[in-house]
Scaffold this motif. Sequence first.
Motif: not given
Length: 176
Positions: A93, A102, A118
């Motif tokens: 992340a 993303s 995401q």
Amino acid sequence: MTNEVEISDVMTEGVIAVEQDKSVVEAAQLLEEEEIRGLVVVDNGEAVGIVVCRDIVYQLVSEGKDPSGHQVKDIMSSDLIVAEEDEVLNDVAMAMVRNNVSRVPVVRGDMLVGILTQSDILRAWPGFAEVIGEEREMDAPATPNPESQDGYCESCENYSEELENINGMMVCPECK
């Protein structure tokens, strides 16, 4: 707790992929059919890029170009970050935030097994949105103090839209 979550626990299994030589129109149709926003781009089964709806809009449509005259490889992002399914969510992340991506294809050895988006991260780690905001805020350019402002001149007390700080006093151009 997020430090111990593996990608395989939160990723979307299975990957919708498109060959890099397909037309952008075919990719757009696949995005619509699958109701998704991004596709992994492959060349002979190997992930070579990502194409998202934004790529089609920003690189072609907004510039008046005909999507049917372009192939996916013309607009895909090829700076690909790939994660192993046993990597830790927090690490991947943060790499996504640092690289402004993303979605990340997920592999098991050489085999493409899923994708981490995401949205997947937000479902597992609601605080991720705050991390993204802080990272973007840190990357934002500093806002310089304005060279002039409006108000009343501390010398003549007339109103001006061009006050400047001269020796600690806000003064108008006439009193400067």
